[in-house]
Motif scaffolding. Structure first.
Motif, PDB file in Angstrom:
ATOM      1  N   SER A   2       0.806  -1.250   0.133  1.00 23.16           N
ATOM      2  CA  SER A   2       0.234   0.101   0.118  1.00 23.16           C
ATOM      3  C   SER A   2       0.949   1.260   0.241  1.00 23.16           C
ATOM      4  O   SER A   2       1.977   1.247   0.483  1.00 23.16           O
ATOM      5  N   PHE A   3       0.330   2.298  -0.472  1.00 20.48           N
ATOM      6  CA  PHE A   3       0.798   3.467  -0.281  1.00 20.48           C
ATOM      7  C   PHE A   3       1.447   4.226   1.260  1.00 20.48           C
ATOM      8  O   PHE A   3       0.452   3.959   1.969  1.00 20.48           O
ATOM      9  N   LEU A   4       2.174   4.794   1.293  1.00 19.80           N
ATOM     10  CA  LEU A   4       3.056   4.911   2.510  1.00 19.80           C
ATOM     11  C   LEU A   4       2.756   6.267   3.233  1.00 19.80           C
ATOM     12  O   LEU A   4       2.992   6.786   4.269  1.00 19.80           O
ATOM     13  N   PHE A   5       2.040   7.107   2.365  1.00 22.18           N
ATOM     14  CA  PHE A   5       1.625   8.519   2.838  1.00 22.18           C
ATOM     15  C   PHE A   5       2.736   9.318   3.179  1.00 22.18           C
ATOM     16  O   PHE A   5       2.822   9.946   4.159  1.00 22.18           O
ATOM     17  N   SER A   6       3.656   9.339   2.211  1.00 28.55           N
ATOM     18  CA  SER A   6       4.985  10.311   2.403  1.00 28.55           C
ATOM     19  C   SER A   6       4.734  11.802   2.006  1.00 28.55           C
ATOM     20  O   SER A   6       5.088  12.631   2.675  1.00 28.55           O
ATOM     21  N   ASP A   7       3.727  12.044   1.184  1.00 30.81           N
ATOM     22  CA  ASP A   7       3.247  13.411   0.783  1.00 30.81           C
ATOM     23  C   ASP A   7       1.904  13.424   0.126  1.00 30.81           C
ATOM     24  O   ASP A   7       1.475  12.446  -0.298  1.00 30.81           O
ATOM     25  N   PHE A   8       1.395  14.428   0.006  1.00 31.70           N
ATOM     26  CA  PHE A   8       0.030  14.828  -0.588  1.00 31.70           C
ATOM     27  C   PHE A   8       0.256  14.632  -2.046  1.00 31.70           C
ATOM     28  O   PHE A   8      -0.605  14.019  -3.027  1.00 31.70           O
ATOM     29  N   LYS A   9       1.313  14.929  -2.602  1.00 33.61           N
ATOM     30  CA  LYS A   9       1.563  14.950  -4.207  1.00 33.61           C
ATOM     31  C   LYS A   9       1.681  13.486  -4.517  1.00 33.61           C
ATOM     32  O   LYS A   9       0.990  13.032  -5.561  1.00 33.61           O
ATOM     33  N   GLY A  10       2.279  12.439  -3.948  1.00 35.32           N
ATOM     34  CA  GLY A  10       2.592  11.216  -3.865  1.00 35.32           C
ATOM     35  C   GLY A  10       0.870  10.615  -3.776  1.00 35.32           C
ATOM     36  O   GLY A  10       0.503   9.701  -4.471  1.00 35.32           O
ATOM     37  N   TRP A  11       0.273  10.765  -2.806  1.00 31.12           N
ATOM     38  CA  TRP A  11      -1.233  10.499  -2.489  1.00 31.12           C
ATOM     39  C   TRP A  11      -2.093  10.552  -3.782  1.00 31.12           C
ATOM     40  O   TRP A  11      -2.600   9.645  -4.371  1.00 31.12           O
ATOM     41  N   LYS A  12      -1.975  11.684  -4.508  1.00 34.43           N
ATOM     42  CA  LYS A  12      -2.762  12.007  -5.673  1.00 34.43           C
ATOM     43  C   LYS A  12      -2.427  11.216  -6.820  1.00 34.43           C
ATOM     44  O   LYS A  12      -3.314  10.675  -7.330  1.00 34.43           O
ATOM     45  N   ALA A  13      -1.139  11.112  -6.736  1.00 33.00           N
ATOM     46  CA  ALA A  13      -0.516  10.547  -8.055  1.00 33.00           C
ATOM     47  C   ALA A  13      -0.825   9.083  -7.976  1.00 33.00           C
ATOM     48  O   ALA A  13      -1.350   8.390  -9.006  1.00 33.00           O
ATOM     49  N   TYR A  14      -0.875   8.473  -6.650  1.00 36.13           N
ATOM     50  CA  TYR A  14      -1.114   7.010  -6.454  1.00 36.13           C
ATOM     51  C   TYR A  14      -2.525   6.837  -6.875  1.00 36.13           C
ATOM     52  O   TYR A  14      -3.117   5.767  -7.661  1.00 36.13           O
ATOM     53  N   CYS A  15      -3.558   7.512  -6.510  1.00 41.32           N
ATOM     54  CA  CYS A  15      -4.910   7.449  -6.866  1.00 41.32           C
ATOM     55  C   CYS A  15      -5.274   7.746  -8.288  1.00 41.32           C
ATOM     56  O   CYS A  15      -6.117   6.848  -8.668  1.00 41.32           O
ATOM     57  N   GLU A  16      -4.510   8.510  -8.972  1.00 41.62           N
ATOM     58  CA  GLU A  16      -4.700   8.480 -10.420  1.00 41.62           C
ATOM     59  C   GLU A  16      -4.263   7.260 -11.170  1.00 41.62           C
ATOM     60  O   GLU A  16      -4.901   6.920 -11.961  1.00 41.62           O
ATOM     61  N   GLU A  17      -3.039   6.966 -10.677  1.00 42.00           N
ATOM     62  CA  GLU A  17      -2.467   5.797 -11.409  1.00 42.00           C
ATOM     63  C   GLU A  17      -3.246   4.535 -11.201  1.00 42.00           C
ATOM     64  O   GLU A  17      -3.163   3.901 -12.065  1.00 42.00           O
ATOM     65  N   HIS A  18      -3.884   4.446 -10.225  1.00 38.16           N
ATOM     66  CA  HIS A  18      -4.695   3.072  -9.769  1.00 38.16           C
ATOM     67  C   HIS A  18      -6.248   3.416 -10.095  1.00 38.16           C
ATOM     68  O   HIS A  18      -7.073   2.650  -9.739  1.00 38.16           O
ATOM     69  N   ASN A  19      -6.584   4.598 -10.446  1.00 42.57           N
ATOM     70  CA  ASN A  19      -7.753   4.920 -10.593  1.00 42.57           C
ATOM     71  C   ASN A  19      -8.778   4.468  -9.314  1.00 42.57           C
ATOM     72  O   ASN A  19      -9.736   4.032  -9.165  1.00 42.57           O
ATOM     73  N   LEU A  22     -10.119   9.060  -3.150  1.00 43.85           N
ATOM     74  CA  LEU A  22      -9.132   9.415  -2.453  1.00 43.85           C
ATOM     75  C   LEU A  22      -9.130   8.566  -1.024  1.00 43.85           C
ATOM     76  O   LEU A  22      -7.910   8.350  -0.531  1.00 43.85           O
ATOM     77  N   PHE A  23     -10.085   8.272  -0.402  1.00 43.62           N
ATOM     78  CA  PHE A  23     -10.073   7.224   0.688  1.00 43.62           C
ATOM     79  C   PHE A  23      -9.769   6.100   0.605  1.00 43.62           C
ATOM     80  O   PHE A  23      -9.153   5.195   1.504  1.00 43.62           O
ATOM     81  N   GLU A  24      -9.482   5.353  -0.611  1.00 41.68           N
ATOM     82  CA  GLU A  24      -9.156   3.892  -0.933  1.00 41.68           C
ATOM     83  C   GLU A  24      -7.810   3.549  -0.467  1.00 41.68           C
ATOM     84  O   GLU A  24      -7.425   2.403  -0.113  1.00 41.68           O
ATOM     85  N   PRO A  25      -6.725   4.292  -0.811  1.00 44.84           N
ATOM     86  CA  PRO A  25      -5.493   3.960  -0.387  1.00 44.84           C
ATOM     87  C   PRO A  25      -5.183   4.051   1.132  1.00 44.84           C
ATOM     88  O   PRO A  25      -4.372   3.220   1.385  1.00 44.84           O
ATOM     89  N   VAL A  26      -6.099   4.767   1.809  1.00 47.07           N
ATOM     90  CA  VAL A  26      -6.145   4.736   3.348  1.00 47.07           C
ATOM     91  C   VAL A  26      -6.612   3.474   3.702  1.00 47.07           C
ATOM     92  O   VAL A  26      -6.196   2.878   4.748  1.00 47.07           O
ATOM     93  N   LEU A  27      -7.577   3.059   3.082  1.00 47.29           N
ATOM     94  CA  LEU A  27      -8.411   1.809   3.329  1.00 47.29           C
ATOM     95  C   LEU A  27      -7.378   0.777   3.344  1.00 47.29           C
ATOM     96  O   LEU A  27      -7.193  -0.162   4.073  1.00 47.29           O
ATOM     97  N   GLU A  28      -6.608   0.815   2.019  1.00 47.83           N
ATOM     98  CA  GLU A  28      -5.210  -0.341   1.538  1.00 47.83           C
ATOM     99  C   GLU A  28      -4.541  -0.391   2.857  1.00 47.83           C
ATOM    100  O   GLU A  28      -4.057  -1.157   3.289  1.00 47.83           O
ATOM    101  N   TYR A  29      -4.165   0.950   3.337  1.00 49.50           N
ATOM    102  CA  TYR A  29      -3.054   1.034   4.295  1.00 49.50           C
ATOM    103  C   TYR A  29      -3.494   0.427   5.618  1.00 49.50           C
ATOM    104  O   TYR A  29      -2.732  -0.194   6.248  1.00 49.50           O
ATOM    105  N   GLU A  30      -4.705   0.792   5.882  1.00 46.47           N
ATOM    106  CA  GLU A  30      -5.142   0.180   7.219  1.00 46.47           C
ATOM    107  C   GLU A  30      -5.371  -1.362   7.302  1.00 46.47           C
ATOM    108  O   GLU A  30      -4.862  -2.172   8.182  1.00 46.47           O
ATOM    109  N   LYS A  31      -5.604  -1.879   6.090  1.00 48.81           N
ATOM    110  CA  LYS A  31      -5.756  -3.284   5.902  1.00 48.81           C
ATOM    111  C   LYS A  31      -4.230  -4.020   5.965  1.00 48.81           C
ATOM    112  O   LYS A  31      -4.182  -5.179   6.824  1.00 48.81           O
ATOM    113  N   ASP A  32      -3.402  -3.401   5.379  1.00 52.09           N
ATOM    114  CA  ASP A  32      -1.970  -3.929   5.362  1.00 52.09           C
ATOM    115  C   ASP A  32      -1.403  -3.751   6.873  1.00 52.09           C
ATOM    116  O   ASP A  32      -0.499  -4.604   7.147  1.00 52.09           O
TER     117      ASP A  32
END
Length: 304
Positions: A2-19, A22-32
Motif C-alpha cells: 500500500s501507499f505509505l503517505f509520504s506526501d500529498f503529491k504522491g497520494w494524488k498520483a497514486y490515486c490517479e495511477e490506480h484509478n 481518495l479514501f481507498e489508499p487509506v483503506l488499503e493502508y489500514e488493511k495492510d
C-alpha cells in the motif's frame, strides 16, 4: 504494497495511477498495517464514529466539571444560549466541539483524532456536517479515512504531538483533517481537499502549546471550538476554488520547520504562554496543592 503517505503529491498520483477514490489508499493502508479485511476496517470506523457522537451528546447532557474546576459545563452554556452570533448551525458546531473535548477533560471516553487534546474537532465538525447535509454514515466514514490519510502525511512530514510541534501540531492537524473530510464529504475533488488542508494549516501555523497547570483544559477546550470554525471556513474557501497559493506539502513542511524552531516552553511544558501568566501560575499552584493534600490519604489507605 500500500501507499505509505509520504506526501500529498504522491497520494494524488497514486490515486490517479490506480484509478482510486481518495479514501481507498487509506483503506488499503489500514488493511495492510493492521492485518484486517475491509469489513473489519469499516466496523472499526463505525465504532469510532459512534464514540465521537456519544462524546458530543454526553458533553451536552451530563455534568462536565473537571477536577481542577477550570472546565464547568461550557458546552451546554453555549448550546443553550439565546443569542446566536451567526446562526444556530454555527452555535451547534461550536458547542459540539466544546462538548466532546470537555468529555476528554473530565476523563470520559473519546477518540484521540489525532490526539486527546484535539478530540473535539472531528466530532464537532462531522456531527454537524452530517446533520446539515443529511449525509449517510458511509460517507462520513469515508471522510474519516481521508482525515486519517491527512494525519499520516502530517505525521511523517511534521508532527502530530504538541510536545514536538506545539498546538499547531495537535489542533492544527485535527482542523486540517476535518477540513479535508468536509470537502470530501461534500463532493470536492482531490485538489480541493488538499487545498482545504493547506489553507487550514496556514491559519493554524505557529500556535503554541501552553496548557495551564499542565492540564489539557485551558486553553485546549476553546481552541477545539475555534479550530472547528477554521476547518469549516477553510472548506468553504476551498470548495469555491480559491487557492491557498502555497502547495499543501510545502505548508506541512513549514509546520514542521516552525515546530522545530519553537522554544521548549511553548511545547506542552506549561512553562510559557498562558501557563506562565500570573493567573496561570496561581491556578497551577492551587492544583498542585490539592494533589499533594490528597496523597497522604491515598498512601494511608494502601497501608491499611
Amino acid at each position: 504494497m500500500s501507499f505509505l503517505f509520504s506526501d500529498f503529491k504522491g497520494w494524488k498520483a497514486y490515486c490517479e495511477e490506480h484509478n482510486m477514490n481518495l479514501f481507498e489508499p487509506v483503506l488499503e493502508y489500514e488493511k495492510d498495517q493492521k492485518n484486517r479485511d475491509a469489513q473489519q476496517v469499516w466496523e472499526g470506523l463505525g465504532k469510532a464514529y459512534d464514540v465521537m457522537k456519544n462524546a458530543v451528546e454526553t458533553g451536552l447532557k451530563e455534568d462536565m466539571t473537571s477536577r481542577s474546576g477550570m472546565i464547568n459545563n461550557g458546552a451546554k452554556k453555549v448550546y443553550k444560549h439565546n443569542l446566536t452570533v451567526l446562526s444556530k448551525e454555527f452555535q451547534n458546531l461550536i458547542s459540539r466541539a466544546l462538548a466532546a473535548k470537555e468529555v476528554n477533560s473530565c476523563m470520559g471516553r473519546i477518540v484521540a483524532a489525532p490526539t486527546a487534546g484535539a478530540s473535539g474537532i472531528l466530532p464537532g465538525t462531522l456531527y454537524t456536517l452530517q446533520e446539515i447535509h443529511n449525509l449517510p454514515d458511509r460517507k462520513i466514514l469515508e471522510g474519516l479515512l481521508v482525515g486519517a490519510g491527512i494525519a499520516l502525511v502530517i505525521e511523517q512530514k511534521a508532527s502530530l504531538a504538541g510536545a514536538v510541534g506545539g498546538c499547531q501540531a495537535e489542533t492544527g492537524s485535527a482542523a486540517a483533517m476535518a477540513s479535508g473530510a468536509i470537502v470530501y464529504c461534500l463532493g470536492g475533488d482531490m485538489d480541493q481537499v488538499f487545498n482545504a488542508v493547506a489553507i487550514t494549516i496556514q491559519c493554524m501555523l505557529g500556535l503554541v502549546c501552553d496548557p495551564v497547570a499542565g492540564l489539557v483544559e485551558v486553553p485546549c477546550v476553546v481552541r477545539n471550538a475555534s479550530a472547528a470554525a477554521i476547518a469549516n471556513s477553510s472548506a468553504q474557501i476551498a470548495l469555491a476554488n480559491v487557492s491557498g497559493v502555497i502547495p499543501v506539502d510545502e505548508c506541512v513542511d513549514a509546520m514542521g520547520e516552525v515546530g522545530q524552531s519553537m522554544e521548549n516552553r511553548y511545547k506542552e511544558t506549561a512553562l510559557g504562554g498562558l501557563a506562565a501568566t500570573i493567573t496561570g501560575q496561581k491556578i497551577s499552584k492551587s492544583v498542585l496543592i490539592q494533589d499533594i493534600e490528597m496523597l497522604p490519604d491515598e498512601d494511608q489507605k494502601e497501608q491499611d
